[in-house]
Design a protein around this motif. Structure first.
Motif, PDB file in Angstrom:
ATOM      1  N   VAL A 126      -3.265  -8.910  -6.200  1.00  0.00           N
ATOM      2  CA  VAL A 126      -4.167  -7.757  -6.166  1.00  0.00           C
ATOM      3  C   VAL A 126      -5.185  -7.922  -7.286  1.00  0.00           C
ATOM      4  N   ARG A 127      -6.269  -7.177  -7.195  1.00  0.00           N
ATOM      5  CA  ARG A 127      -7.297  -7.263  -8.229  1.00  0.00           C
ATOM      6  C   ARG A 127      -6.813  -6.628  -9.530  1.00  0.00           C
ATOM      7  N   ALA A 128      -7.049  -7.315 -10.635  1.00  0.00           N
ATOM      8  CA  ALA A 128      -6.652  -6.771 -11.938  1.00  0.00           C
ATOM      9  C   ALA A 128      -7.400  -5.479 -12.247  1.00  0.00           C
ATOM     10  N   GLN A 129      -8.630  -5.378 -11.730  1.00  0.00           N
ATOM     11  CA  GLN A 129      -9.451  -4.193 -12.000  1.00  0.00           C
ATOM     12  C   GLN A 129      -8.983  -2.985 -11.184  1.00  0.00           C
ATOM     13  N   GLN A 130      -8.159  -3.240 -10.155  1.00  0.00           N
ATOM     14  CA  GLN A 130      -7.683  -2.140  -9.309  1.00  0.00           C
ATOM     15  C   GLN A 130      -6.150  -2.164  -9.242  1.00  0.00           C
ATOM     16  N   ALA A 131      -5.514  -2.295 -10.408  1.00  0.00           N
ATOM     17  CA  ALA A 131      -4.068  -2.502 -10.460  1.00  0.00           C
ATOM     18  C   ALA A 131      -3.301  -1.284 -10.960  1.00  0.00           C
ATOM     19  N   GLU A 132      -3.926  -0.114 -10.908  1.00  0.00           N
ATOM     20  CA  GLU A 132      -3.225   1.096 -11.337  1.00  0.00           C
ATOM     21  C   GLU A 132      -2.229   1.520 -10.256  1.00  0.00           C
ATOM     22  N   ALA A 186       0.827  -1.211   0.000  1.00  0.00           N
ATOM     23  CA  ALA A 186       0.000   0.000   0.000  1.00  0.00           C
ATOM     24  C   ALA A 186       0.858   1.257   0.000  1.00  0.00           C
ATOM     25  N   GLU A 187       1.902   1.271   0.837  1.00  0.00           N
ATOM     26  CA  GLU A 187       2.762   2.454   0.948  1.00  0.00           C
ATOM     27  C   GLU A 187       3.537   2.721  -0.342  1.00  0.00           C
ATOM     28  N   GLU A 188       4.098   1.668  -0.935  1.00  0.00           N
ATOM     29  CA  GLU A 188       5.049   1.862  -2.031  1.00  0.00           C
ATOM     30  C   GLU A 188       4.390   2.019  -3.392  1.00  0.00           C
ATOM     31  N   VAL A 189       3.315   1.264  -3.637  1.00  0.00           N
ATOM     32  CA  VAL A 189       2.701   1.336  -4.975  1.00  0.00           C
ATOM     33  C   VAL A 189       1.198   1.600  -4.932  1.00  0.00           C
ATOM     34  N   GLY A 190       0.625   1.848  -3.753  1.00  0.00           N
ATOM     35  CA  GLY A 190      -0.769   2.241  -3.656  1.00  0.00           C
ATOM     36  C   GLY A 190      -1.767   1.175  -4.049  1.00  0.00           C
ATOM     37  N   LEU A 191      -1.419  -0.104  -3.837  1.00  0.00           N
ATOM     38  CA  LEU A 191      -2.313  -1.207  -4.179  1.00  0.00           C
ATOM     39  C   LEU A 191      -2.720  -1.959  -2.916  1.00  0.00           C
ATOM     40  N   GLU A 192      -3.932  -2.538  -2.961  1.00  0.00           N
ATOM     41  CA  GLU A 192      -4.429  -3.286  -1.816  1.00  0.00           C
ATOM     42  C   GLU A 192      -4.337  -4.781  -2.090  1.00  0.00           C
ATOM     43  N   VAL A 193      -3.633  -5.495  -1.215  1.00  0.00           N
ATOM     44  CA  VAL A 193      -3.432  -6.934  -1.372  1.00  0.00           C
ATOM     45  C   VAL A 193      -4.705  -7.681  -0.994  1.00  0.00           C
ATOM     46  N   GLU A 194      -5.126  -8.589  -1.884  1.00  0.00           N
ATOM     47  CA  GLU A 194      -6.302  -9.416  -1.616  1.00  0.00           C
ATOM     48  C   GLU A 194      -5.932 -10.719  -0.926  1.00  0.00           C
ATOM     49  N   SER A 195      -4.829 -11.344  -1.370  1.00  0.00           N
ATOM     50  CA  SER A 195      -4.381 -12.602  -0.779  1.00  0.00           C
ATOM     51  C   SER A 195      -2.877 -12.679  -0.889  1.00  0.00           C
ATOM     52  N   LEU A 196      -2.272 -13.462  -0.001  1.00  0.00           N
ATOM     53  CA  LEU A 196      -0.818 -13.625  -0.050  1.00  0.00           C
ATOM     54  C   LEU A 196      -0.442 -14.986   0.506  1.00  0.00           C
ATOM     55  N   TRP A 197       0.731 -15.471   0.123  1.00  0.00           N
ATOM     56  CA  TRP A 197       1.205 -16.757   0.627  1.00  0.00           C
ATOM     57  C   TRP A 197       2.734 -16.750   0.709  1.00  0.00           C
ATOM     58  N   TYR A 198       3.214 -17.527   1.661  1.00  0.00           N
ATOM     59  CA  TYR A 198       4.644 -17.597   1.968  1.00  0.00           C
ATOM     60  C   TYR A 198       5.385 -18.420   0.929  1.00  0.00           C
ATOM     61  N   SER A 199       6.617 -18.007   0.623  1.00  0.00           N
ATOM     62  CA  SER A 199       7.457 -18.759  -0.308  1.00  0.00           C
ATOM     63  C   SER A 199       8.671 -19.364   0.398  1.00  0.00           C
ATOM     64  N   ALA A 200       9.539 -18.524   0.968  1.00  0.00           N
ATOM     65  CA  ALA A 200      10.783 -19.012   1.575  1.00  0.00           C
ATOM     66  C   ALA A 200      11.384 -17.871   2.399  1.00  0.00           C
ATOM     67  N   SER A 201      12.568 -18.103   2.957  1.00  0.00           N
ATOM     68  CA  SER A 201      13.251 -17.050   3.710  1.00  0.00           C
ATOM     69  C   SER A 201      14.750 -17.126   3.432  1.00  0.00           C
ATOM     70  N   GLN A 202      15.446 -16.018   3.710  1.00  0.00           N
ATOM     71  CA  GLN A 202      16.883 -15.941   3.452  1.00  0.00           C
ATOM     72  C   GLN A 202      17.510 -14.934   4.406  1.00  0.00           C
ATOM     73  N   HIS A 203      18.663 -15.312   4.958  1.00  0.00           N
ATOM     74  CA  HIS A 203      19.423 -14.329   5.731  1.00  0.00           C
ATOM     75  C   HIS A 203      20.104 -13.378   4.753  1.00  0.00           C
ATOM     76  N   TRP A 204      20.079 -12.086   5.089  1.00  0.00           N
ATOM     77  CA  TRP A 204      20.692 -11.080   4.215  1.00  0.00           C
ATOM     78  C   TRP A 204      21.400 -10.063   5.097  1.00  0.00           C
ATOM     79  N   PRO A 205      22.699  -9.830   4.872  1.00  0.00           N
ATOM     80  CA  PRO A 205      23.472  -8.990   5.798  1.00  0.00           C
ATOM     81  C   PRO A 205      23.419  -7.495   5.543  1.00  0.00           C
TER      82      PRO A 205
END
Length: 338
Positions: A271-277, A238-257
């Motif tokens: 996100v919804r295709a109809q609200q993807a601006e 929402a902050e970075e690209v002004g879009l509202e997430v409808e659903s999400l799922w976990y993929s993996a994790s990584q340590h990063w220094p």
């Protein structure tokens, strides 16, 4: 009776396997080294050492490959003698793991010694970690990243935040203690999320001003206090690209220094295709746009050096294979083509 026999047999077999598991024995040995200073000090005499200089790891180039040499305790002693330093320098090292054969691995920063002399003596060079992570073998990258993070943590936690008195590390470097207050400090990681946003047929990638020219990646950001992963993903998108997430799922994790020790939690978000601006936050991003499948497939084939065009512009390219951002993009491509 037979059922009881089989149940006891299964339990005994399971216990036997656990006790004789290479991984279990290795983890328990590492835990002993972290808790027992005398045992860890003894392990330093037979361990392998990875060298750093002001947090840059030492590499050797052999042909087109970059190797991460492991120095023995005897080789470390020889290097230190060249600088007229005592073996006590080795106690500045930190434990970063061990081999399946229980050879302990330590990282030691020689930043106080002359870099060029060490490089000449060992026929290699100290390399910025950002570059090193992408040129060494994949199995060495996590070890270098965790080693640098632990060395940096010790460098920045030499004083107690409550008393201002010096803290003392244990031999393994798994903690620091303020003897004036009794406070024990342990290394910590900051949780962060990285999210590949899709509208079903396209995925969204963005650029920060600090990125190399032409490189696009997934959205990322640190978790705020009190947030769970899901809340962080929704807020960052929402902050970075002004879009509202409808659903999400976990993929993996990584340590990063970078910029400090982070645990990056990777997710896919829809996100919804109809609200993807896109409504981009220009304070955080330089550019953000949707990519079709064909563009992603072509971008994955490009190397950074081949993305520059004759007119000076850059074709899109994506983070290297060792990064979790690359993994997210490849997972999306696989899902689109399956």
């Amino acid at each position: 009776m037979a059922a009881i026999y089989h149940a006891v047999y299964r339990r005994a077999s399971s216990l036997f396997c656990r006790l004789h598991s290479t991984y279990v024995r290795k983890m328990r040995y590492l835990n002993e080294l972290k808790e027992d200073d005398s045992l860890c000090r003894q392990a330093q005499t037979s361990g392998a050492f990875y060298l750093f200089h002001n947090l840059s790891p030492f590499l050797q180039q052999v042909g087109e490959k970059y190797l991460v040499p492991q120095l023995s305790a005897a080789e470390m002693k020889r290097i230190l003698e060249k600088f007229k330093e005592t073996e006590q320098w080795i106690e500045k090292s930190v434990l970063i793991g061990c081999s399946d054969e229980h050879v302990p691995r330590f990282a030691l920063d020689l930043g106080a010694l002359e870099k060029s002399v060490i490089e000449s003596e060992l026929k290699g060079s100290f390399t910025d970690l950002r570059k090193a992570l992408f040129v060494v073998d994949g199995k060495d990258s996590p070890l270098l990243a965790s080693a640098q993070s632990l060395l940096r943590w010790h460098d920045s936690h030499q004083y107690c935040s409550k008393t201002g008195q010096p803290t003392q590390k244990n031999i393994a470097g798994s903690k620091r203690v303020c003897h004036a207050s009794g406070i024990i400090y342990y290394p910590q990681m900051s949780p962060a999320v990285i999210t590949l946003v899709s509208d079903g047929s396209r995925c969204l990638l963005a650029r920060q001003p600090s990125f190399p020219q032409g490189m696009y990646s997934s959205l990322s950001g640190f978790c705020d206090l009190g947030e769970n992963v899901e809340e962080t993903v929704r807020r960052e998108v929402a902050e970075e690209v002004g879009l509202e997430v409808e659903s999400l799922w976990y993929s993996a994790s990584q340590h990063w220094p970078f910029p400090s020790s982070c645990l990056i939690i990777a997710c896919h978000a829809m996100v919804r295709a109809q609200q993807a601006e896109i409504s981009m936050n220009s304070l955080e991003l330089e550019e953000a746009r949707w990519f079709a499948l064909e563009e992603i497939v072509e971008g994955l084939k490009r190397e950074p050096g081949s993305s520059k065009q004759d007119d000076g512009s850059f074709l899109p390219w994506f983070p290297p294979k060792q990064t979790i951002a690359h993994q997210l993009i490849c997972e999306w491509v696989k899902d689109q083509t399956s």
